[in-house]
Scaffold this motif. Structure first.
Motif, PDB file in Angstrom:
ATOM      1  N   SER A 270       0.881  -1.172   0.000  1.00  0.00           N
ATOM      2  CA  SER A 270       0.000   0.000   0.000  1.00  0.00           C
ATOM      3  C   SER A 270       0.920   1.224   0.000  1.00  0.00           C
ATOM      4  O   SER A 270       2.069   1.152   0.475  1.00  0.00           O
ATOM      5  CB  SER A 270      -0.878   0.006   1.254  1.00  0.00           C
ATOM      6  OG  SER A 270      -0.058   0.184   2.394  1.00  0.00           O
ATOM      7  N   PRO A 271       0.435   2.376  -0.506  1.00  0.00           N
ATOM      8  CA  PRO A 271       1.273   3.584  -0.436  1.00  0.00           C
ATOM      9  C   PRO A 271       1.642   3.920   1.009  1.00  0.00           C
ATOM     10  O   PRO A 271       2.770   4.361   1.269  1.00  0.00           O
ATOM     11  CB  PRO A 271       0.383   4.679  -1.039  1.00  0.00           C
ATOM     12  CG  PRO A 271      -0.635   3.971  -1.849  1.00  0.00           C
ATOM     13  CD  PRO A 271      -0.824   2.614  -1.245  1.00  0.00           C
ATOM     14  N   GLU A 272       0.742   3.677   1.960  1.00  0.00           N
ATOM     15  CA  GLU A 272       1.027   3.984   3.375  1.00  0.00           C
ATOM     16  C   GLU A 272       2.245   3.183   3.852  1.00  0.00           C
ATOM     17  O   GLU A 272       3.144   3.711   4.494  1.00  0.00           O
ATOM     18  CB  GLU A 272      -0.166   3.615   4.287  1.00  0.00           C
ATOM     19  CG  GLU A 272      -1.385   4.477   4.116  1.00  0.00           C
ATOM     20  CD  GLU A 272      -2.318   3.992   3.012  1.00  0.00           C
ATOM     21  OE1 GLU A 272      -1.898   3.179   2.152  1.00  0.00           O
ATOM     22  OE2 GLU A 272      -3.481   4.444   2.999  1.00  0.00           O
ATOM     23  N   TYR A 273       2.247   1.870   3.525  1.00  0.00           N
ATOM     24  CA  TYR A 273       3.340   1.017   3.986  1.00  0.00           C
ATOM     25  C   TYR A 273       4.663   1.429   3.324  1.00  0.00           C
ATOM     26  O   TYR A 273       5.694   1.564   3.989  1.00  0.00           O
ATOM     27  CB  TYR A 273       3.030  -0.455   3.691  1.00  0.00           C
ATOM     28  CG  TYR A 273       4.151  -1.364   4.141  1.00  0.00           C
ATOM     29  CD1 TYR A 273       4.365  -1.613   5.491  1.00  0.00           C
ATOM     30  CD2 TYR A 273       5.028  -1.949   3.217  1.00  0.00           C
ATOM     31  CE1 TYR A 273       5.422  -2.409   5.920  1.00  0.00           C
ATOM     32  CE2 TYR A 273       6.084  -2.748   3.637  1.00  0.00           C
ATOM     33  CZ  TYR A 273       6.269  -2.975   4.984  1.00  0.00           C
ATOM     34  OH  TYR A 273       7.323  -3.751   5.403  1.00  0.00           O
ATOM     35  N   SER A 274       4.607   1.645   2.000  1.00  0.00           N
ATOM     36  CA  SER A 274       5.827   2.035   1.289  1.00  0.00           C
ATOM     37  C   SER A 274       6.414   3.318   1.886  1.00  0.00           C
ATOM     38  O   SER A 274       7.618   3.404   2.153  1.00  0.00           O
ATOM     39  CB  SER A 274       5.513   2.230  -0.202  1.00  0.00           C
ATOM     40  OG  SER A 274       6.618   2.796  -0.853  1.00  0.00           O
ATOM     41  N   VAL A 275       5.535   4.301   2.121  1.00  0.00           N
ATOM     42  CA  VAL A 275       6.016   5.594   2.638  1.00  0.00           C
ATOM     43  C   VAL A 275       6.585   5.438   4.049  1.00  0.00           C
ATOM     44  O   VAL A 275       7.612   6.046   4.382  1.00  0.00           O
ATOM     45  CB  VAL A 275       4.882   6.655   2.584  1.00  0.00           C
ATOM     46  CG1 VAL A 275       5.234   7.884   3.405  1.00  0.00           C
ATOM     47  CG2 VAL A 275       4.620   7.056   1.135  1.00  0.00           C
ATOM     48  N   SER A 276       5.970   4.579   4.882  1.00  0.00           N
ATOM     49  CA  SER A 276       6.527   4.418   6.238  1.00  0.00           C
ATOM     50  C   SER A 276       7.916   3.785   6.153  1.00  0.00           C
ATOM     51  O   SER A 276       8.825   4.168   6.895  1.00  0.00           O
ATOM     52  CB  SER A 276       5.589   3.616   7.147  1.00  0.00           C
ATOM     53  OG  SER A 276       5.591   2.266   6.764  1.00  0.00           O
ATOM     54  N   CYS A 277       8.111   2.837   5.221  1.00  0.00           N
ATOM     55  CA  CYS A 277       9.449   2.241   5.048  1.00  0.00           C
ATOM     56  C   CYS A 277      10.437   3.283   4.526  1.00  0.00           C
ATOM     57  O   CYS A 277      11.579   3.374   5.005  1.00  0.00           O
ATOM     58  CB  CYS A 277       9.391   1.073   4.058  1.00  0.00           C
ATOM     59  SG  CYS A 277       8.429  -0.320   4.653  1.00  0.00           S
TER      60      CYS A 277
END
Ligand SMILES: NC(=O)c1ccc[n+]([C@@H]2O[C@H](COP(=O)([O-])OP(=O)(O)OC[C@H]3O[C@@H](n4cnc5c(N)ncnc54)[C@H](OP(=O)(O)O)[C@@H]3O)[C@@H](O)[C@H]2O)c1
Length: 262
Positions: free
Chosen positions: A229-236
């Protein structure tokens, strides 16, 4: 608490929108979010209406005048100072699909893709790079001694398919070439903006395979466990950015912090 100023270039949707959302949650952050049509960027508008630390700007990265006007605004409103700049706007190709063979290659598609993916981030760096040299190093390097060594972080959102060393499939000429050239932009910037006492850390990042409009035509071919998800990618990616130090400048990192070959 020191205020930090982050500029997210290409924030209307996808990964860029989620960077703006994530950064806006930081209590000490001002977020400047640009896109080419703020009036129709409904999700970004909603974010800036919900919070009081997101500033919207109009930039089409294919138009240097837009970039110049935005730079004048930042000079006046933010005292010529940025701590983080993320160049995110990108396209796969004008058709939305990568070329599968030489027959599909066209100068027009190559030019359009390079204008957005390569020349755009370079021109943004031309007008904004100096602002990062005035920053406080609010992102990257946790220890105080490391922080002292850099003034800002510049991120170019690249893609693993832009890695020459990692290319085993071919195809996608416009996208692969434009991102490989973007990686050279990163390397060059790391040299020019790495001179002097306060250095700007410049990196290329690969966000993983992320569920956005850009990847939509290919979603069926990506195993679900590898689709972020974009949320997960951005948190990484934020974790990678927060842990950068001056020795990382000029490099290409994946979402998990591993280094990718150019
Ligand atoms: N999704 C993935 O799996 C993936 C993988 C590797 C790398 N990336 C990279 O990640 C970045 C973001 O991609 P995404 O997946 O979030 O794609 P996306 O959802 O399609 O978003 C693309 C963004 O680029 C903006 N843009 C396009 N042309 C522009 C221009 N001329 N000026 C200013 N903005 C422009 C779009 O703005 P508008 O709304 O105005 O069109 C939109 O905000 C890209 O650089 C992409 O190459 C993505």
């Amino acid at each position: 608490m020191n205020k930090v100023v982050a500029f997210v270039q290409g924030a209307s949707r996808g990964i860029g929108l989620h960077f703006a959302k994530d950064l806006a949650k930081k209590p000490n952050a001002f977020v400047i979010a640009s896109c080419r049509d703020p009036d129709n960027a409904v999700n970004l508008q909603a974010l800036s209406n919900q919070v009081n630390n997101v500033d919207l700007l109009r930039i089409d990265v294919t138009n240097e005048d837009d970039i110049k006007h935005a730079a004048v605004y930042i000079k006046e409103k933010y005292n010529s100072k940025l701590d983080l700049l993320i160049n995110i706007a990108g396209m796969l190709s004008p058709s939305g699909r990568g070329e599968t063979s030489l027959r599909e290659v066209s100068v027009q598609a190559l030019e359009e893709t390079f204008k957005v993916n390569t020349f755009g981030p370079l021109l943004v760096a031309k007008h904004f790079g100096q602002f990062l040299q005035n920053g406080n190093g609010g992102f990257g390097a946790k220890s105080e001694s490391e922080k002292l060594k850099h003034s800002g972080v510049l991120v170019n959102m690249s893609a693993k398919v832009g890695s020459i060393g990692d290319n085993s499939l071919g195809g996608w000429y416009s996208y692969r070439l434009s991102k490989a050239a973007l990686n050279m932009v990163t390397k060059n910037l790391s040299i020019e903006l790495g001179r002097g006492r306060k250095k700007v850390i410049c990196v290329s990042l690969h966000p993983g395979s992320v569920d956005t409009d850009l990847s939509r035509p290919y979603l069926k071919s990506i195993p679900t466990e590898r689709l972020f998800s974009p949320e997960y990618s951005v948190s990484c990616l934020m974790n990678v950015i927060d842990n950068l130090n001056v020795h990382d400048t000029g490099k290409f990192f994946s979402w998990d912090g591993s280094e990718l070959p150019y």
